[in-house]
Design a protein around this motif. Sequence first.
Motif: not given
Length: 296
Positions: A236-245
């Motif tokens: 899940p946190h990979l998608l949060r990182h991806t969103f932010a980037s």
Amino acid sequence: MEPGAQVEAYLRHLAAERAPSPHTLDAYRRDLGKLLAMMQAHGVDSFHSLTPDRVRGMVATSHRQGLAPSSLQRLLSSWRGLFRYLAAEGLLAHDPVAGVRGPKLRRKLPQVLDTDEAAGLVTVEGDEPLNVRDRAMLELFYSSGLRLSELTGLRWGDLDLVGGEVRVLGKGRKLRIVPVGRFAVQALQALASGGNAGPEQPVFPGRGGAPISSRAVQLRFKQIGLRQGTMKRIHPHLLRHTFASHMLESSGDLRAVQELLGHADIATTQIYTHLDFQHLSKVYDSAHPRAKKRMP
């Protein structure tokens, strides 16, 4: 008051004042339990007898025994909170961690998906209930950059699918409103059409109708990543990182991304500027005619 009783008093204070998640509170309890164990091993029977030199010794010993720098930094942070509380309560006259620093951390940039990888991941085919739910979870994570705990705690009343917004309760019980993109709205509408979408009902129910557990989401995402043949580890946190980037790469607005992520300190958000620079460096190296050529 014995050190153990003082730690329990601090944890009760923490639970009442900051309302951390059970997971966070357990982490504090473990970190402070390690402090008590180290004090006992070093023959220190009270916080009054604990000095910065003794704390440095404890940290150095733990480091030699293999405890990672990030874990030691977290320990020191937990201990500082305890000692601030004891000082404010008039129970401690000095700060035992004053001037104590943990080993230097190696900066590790979070992994992210590129736009094609992200689009492929969130495209879950099929109208079976499980696929509809998975598609809604993935789209919402990528659309709005939610934390895992924020997503699992969502109720239908927190969503405004007409206005394209979601209201989430983040760390420190701070409320923020985040936009929800068109594809995520469509996926959530499909999920709501299956029924049980009352305002107090969890958006993503687990067994018995209770909110889905964090562990269940993590396992499901891992399975989806394997099924889709994604080379990167999906969590899940990979998608949060991806969103932010992706938001920072497109907008360049660090403050806006900070607000969207719910970061209290902009320094936490700044890690994504390094990710953005990595992307720009790759573009430069591949595009500039003299980027990799040696000077004559």
